[in-house]
Enzyme design. Sequence first.
Site, PDB file in Angstrom:
ATOM      1  N   MET A 135       0.857  -1.191   0.000  1.00 24.04           N
ATOM      2  CA  MET A 135       0.000   0.000   0.000  1.00 24.04           C
ATOM      3  C   MET A 135       0.893   1.241   0.000  1.00 24.04           C
ATOM      4  O   MET A 135       0.462   2.322   0.405  1.00 24.04           O
ATOM      5  CB  MET A 135      -0.932  -0.020   1.207  1.00 24.04           C
ATOM      6  CG  MET A 135      -1.844  -1.248   1.199  1.00 24.04           C
ATOM      7  SD  MET A 135      -3.419  -1.014   2.030  1.00 24.04           S
ATOM      8  CE  MET A 135      -2.889  -0.773   3.700  1.00 24.04           C
ATOM      9  N   HIS A 161       9.583  -3.739   2.996  1.00 27.83           N
ATOM     10  CA  HIS A 161       9.183  -3.940   1.591  1.00 27.83           C
ATOM     11  C   HIS A 161      10.409  -4.209   0.728  1.00 27.83           C
ATOM     12  O   HIS A 161      10.382  -5.060  -0.163  1.00 27.83           O
ATOM     13  CB  HIS A 161       8.476  -2.690   1.053  1.00 27.83           C
ATOM     14  CG  HIS A 161       7.192  -2.347   1.742  1.00 27.83           C
ATOM     15  ND1 HIS A 161       7.045  -1.209   2.505  1.00 27.83           N
ATOM     16  CD2 HIS A 161       5.997  -2.983   1.772  1.00 27.83           C
ATOM     17  CE1 HIS A 161       5.804  -1.157   2.971  1.00 27.83           C
ATOM     18  NE2 HIS A 161       5.152  -2.220   2.555  1.00 27.83           N
ATOM     19  N   SER A 202       7.014  -0.494   9.717  1.00 29.94           N
ATOM     20  CA  SER A 202       5.623  -0.355   9.276  1.00 29.94           C
ATOM     21  C   SER A 202       5.473   0.998   8.580  1.00 29.94           C
ATOM     22  O   SER A 202       6.102   1.981   8.987  1.00 29.94           O
ATOM     23  CB  SER A 202       4.704  -0.401  10.504  1.00 29.94           C
ATOM     24  OG  SER A 202       3.438   0.137  10.195  1.00 29.94           O
TER      25      SER A 202
HETATM   26  O1  PAF Z   1      -0.182  -5.643   3.847  1.00 24.37           O
HETATM   27  C1  PAF Z   1      -0.595  -4.787   3.041  1.00 24.37           C
HETATM   28  O2  PAF Z   1       0.076  -3.810   2.719  1.00 24.37           O
HETATM   29  C2  PAF Z   1      -1.987  -4.944   2.439  1.00 24.37           C
HETATM   30  O3  PAF Z   1      -2.859  -5.529   3.342  1.00 24.37           O
HETATM   31  C3  PAF Z   1      -1.981  -5.712   1.093  1.00 24.37           C
HETATM   32  C4  PAF Z   1      -1.497  -7.145   1.280  1.00 24.37           C
HETATM   33  C5  PAF Z   1      -1.101  -5.000   0.096  1.00 24.37           C
HETATM   34  C6  PAF Z   1      -3.410  -5.783   0.523  1.00 24.37           C
HETATM   35  O4  PAF Z   1      -3.937  -4.516   0.279  1.00 24.37           O
END
Ligand code: PAF
Length: 271
Positions: free
Chosen positions: A26, A33, A180
């Site tokens: 997101m 990430h 996060s």
């Molecule tokens: O973990 C996240 O960022 C979200 O829940 C995801 C898996 C991209 C789904 O929108």
Amino acid sequence: MKIISKIIDLNKAINRISDLGFVPTMGGLHKGHISLIKISKKKCKKTLVSIFVNPTQFDNKKDFVSYPRKLNKDLKILKKLNVDYIFLPHGKEIYNEKRLNKIKLNKSQKILCAKFRKGHFEGVLDIMERFVKLLTPNYIFMGEKDFQQLLLVKNFIESKFNSKIYSCKTIRNKNNVALSSRHYLLKSNDLIKAGFIANDLIKFKSQIMKNKNNINSLLKKKKSFLIKQFKIKIEYLEIRNIIDLKKIIINKKYKIFIAYYINKVRLIDNF
Ligand code: PAF
């Protein structure tokens, strides 16, 4: 790096790829990430990263509106990592098709975050299914920080599609706080506090490993201590096994799960 927004362009671009790794996000990208992307790039020939703040998984409009959006910064990070495809879908297009059967969690799944964020995982499973149908990835890379999400998505997607969920270790900052996107919303003092909480719970886990008879009362005491000491609001502090998230932990691997608010910002973690 190809940036794609429309489904028609996506289909053209990934049509012939037989070994695609998918990292759903997101945005508000951080080292967690980045680690997922690096693992995908190692394991798969091509990697696609999606950035989409999915409205249907927010149980609270304010939370959706204030969720960190850092597109320019994110694109710079992705360019540096040499990601093959970035998918930035429009909500209208991705939700164009109506679902035929509603996603429903069963009673045993309505625990932890599912209990406190009504409709959250239904929204996550729905968007993940839409993504998998569009992308047919070989692997989907997801982090263990969102452990309940990881298990639910794994069971749901792997029972319906050939895509495999690849679970990746939580990445922590130097104070042991799981990274996060919501950290963008925290003041630096709060992040330091989160570090004390994380370290306290890491110690607490080793204490529990030595004394499994008394878990409920230890949990109760720990919860009151954290609330008093750090002035936080705790949604849950629970111990569950990592196979089916039941509370039975004897002879099983287990984790401590926490969700709490620090200055109105909701954080989750597991140890
Ligand atoms: O973990 C996240 O960022 C979200 O829940 C995801 C898996 C991209 C789904 O929108």
